[in-house]
Structures are given as C-alpha cells and as structure tokens.
Design a protein around this motif. Structure first.
Motif, short mmCIF file in Angstrom:
data_model
loop_
_atom_site.label_atom_id
_atom_site.label_comp_id
_atom_site.label_asym_id
_atom_site.label_seq_id
_atom_site.Cartn_x
_atom_site.Cartn_y
_atom_site.Cartn_z
N ILE A 154 -113.44 11.27 49.09
CA ILE A 154 -112.31 10.52 48.55
C ILE A 154 -112.48 10.43 47.04
N HIS A 155 -111.49 10.91 46.30
CA HIS A 155 -111.60 10.97 44.84
C HIS A 155 -110.84 9.86 44.14
N SER A 156 -110.06 9.08 44.87
CA SER A 156 -109.31 7.98 44.27
C SER A 156 -108.97 6.98 45.36
N PHE A 157 -108.90 5.70 44.99
CA PHE A 157 -108.47 4.67 45.92
C PHE A 157 -106.98 4.38 45.76
N ASP A 158 -106.33 5.08 44.85
CA ASP A 158 -104.90 4.88 44.63
C ASP A 158 -104.09 5.61 45.70
N PRO A 159 -102.98 5.03 46.13
CA PRO A 159 -102.12 5.70 47.11
C PRO A 159 -101.61 7.04 46.55
N MET A 160 -101.47 8.02 47.41
CA MET A 160 -101.05 9.35 46.99
C MET A 160 -99.53 9.51 46.96
N GLY A 161 -98.80 8.55 47.46
CA GLY A 161 -97.34 8.66 47.48
C GLY A 161 -96.81 8.78 48.89
N LYS A 162 -97.20 9.82 49.59
CA LYS A 162 -96.77 10.00 50.98
C LYS A 162 -97.79 9.29 51.88
N PRO A 163 -97.32 8.46 52.83
CA PRO A 163 -98.26 7.75 53.70
C PRO A 163 -99.22 8.70 54.43
N MET B 217 -104.12 -0.44 51.10
CA MET B 217 -104.89 -1.41 50.36
C MET B 217 -104.73 -1.11 48.88
N ILE B 218 -104.38 -2.11 48.11
CA ILE B 218 -104.18 -1.93 46.68
C ILE B 218 -105.26 -2.69 45.93
N TYR B 219 -105.96 -2.02 45.07
CA TYR B 219 -106.99 -2.63 44.25
C TYR B 219 -106.39 -2.91 42.89
N ARG B 220 -106.44 -4.16 42.48
CA ARG B 220 -105.77 -4.55 41.24
C ARG B 220 -106.71 -4.56 40.05
N ASN B 221 -107.95 -4.90 40.23
CA ASN B 221 -108.85 -5.02 39.09
C ASN B 221 -109.87 -3.89 39.11
N LYS B 222 -109.56 -2.83 38.40
CA LYS B 222 -110.43 -1.65 38.40
C LYS B 222 -111.49 -1.73 37.31
N THR B 223 -111.58 -2.87 36.64
CA THR B 223 -112.58 -3.00 35.58
C THR B 223 -113.86 -3.67 36.07
N GLU B 224 -113.91 -4.05 37.34
CA GLU B 224 -115.11 -4.68 37.87
C GLU B 224 -116.27 -3.69 37.81
N ALA B 225 -117.48 -4.23 37.65
CA ALA B 225 -118.67 -3.40 37.49
C ALA B 225 -118.94 -2.53 38.72
N TYR B 226 -118.54 -2.98 39.90
CA TYR B 226 -118.83 -2.24 41.12
C TYR B 226 -117.86 -1.09 41.37
N TRP B 227 -116.77 -1.01 40.64
CA TRP B 227 -115.72 -0.05 40.93
C TRP B 227 -116.22 1.40 40.87
N GLU B 228 -116.82 1.80 39.78
CA GLU B 228 -117.26 3.19 39.62
C GLU B 228 -118.34 3.59 40.64
N PRO B 229 -119.37 2.76 40.86
CA PRO B 229 -120.36 3.15 41.89
C PRO B 229 -119.74 3.31 43.27
N LEU B 230 -118.79 2.45 43.65
CA LEU B 230 -118.16 2.58 44.97
C LEU B 230 -117.30 3.84 45.05
N LEU B 231 -116.62 4.17 43.97
CA LEU B 231 -115.83 5.40 43.96
C LEU B 231 -116.75 6.62 44.03
N THR B 232 -117.90 6.55 43.38
CA THR B 232 -118.88 7.64 43.46
C THR B 232 -119.37 7.81 44.89
N ILE B 233 -119.67 6.70 45.57
CA ILE B 233 -120.10 6.77 46.96
C ILE B 233 -118.99 7.36 47.83
#
Length: 74
Positions: free
Chosen positions: A24-33, A1-17
């Motif tokens: 999980i410290h990032s929603f970005d792919p790590m490179g290796k599946p 899943m790729i998230y394109r708009n990381k400036t949305e207001a909900y982004w940081e609270p969801l990453l904190t949760i």
C-alpha cells in the motif's frame, strides 16, 4: 477511512510498514471504491501489525527514557 492529520510523527513509519508489508503506497482514497479494496495475505497483515507494535514499544521506551533523563521519573 480518512486520515486528517498527516503531520503526526507516526504517519511516515506506518506508511512505510504498509508499503513494505502490504504493498500500500498511500492511505488516501483512489477515487473509485473498487480501487480502495485490496486483497492481503493474513500473514502479511500479521507481520505489518507486529512491526507497528514493535515501533510503538520502541517509541514508548524512548519517550520514557527521555522523561527520566529530564527528571520526570518518580
């Protein structure tokens, strides 16, 4: 899943949760599946979803109240 708009207001609270409940410290792919696959306990996922739901209720309530203060309520 790729998230394109990381400036949305909900982004940081969801990453904190995700960080607090699921480790999980990032929603970005790590490179290796295989690095993107993680085992999570069902109760941890439930707790994360509950926190996200509560956050949505709180934001919705705040937005609704702000609208009423500005005279947008019927």
């Amino acid at each position: 899943m790729i998230y394109r708009n990381k400036t949305e207001a909900y982004w940081e609270p969801l990453l904190t949760i995700a960080r607090d409940e699921l480790g999980i410290h990032s929603f970005d792919p790590m490179g290796k599946p295989s690095a993107d696959i993680r085992m999570c306990r069902v109760e941890d996922i439930g707790r994360a979803l509950e926190r996200a739901y509560d956050l949505g209720l709180m934001v919705g309530h705040t937005v609704t109240r702000a609208g009423c203060v500005n005279g947008e309520c019927a």
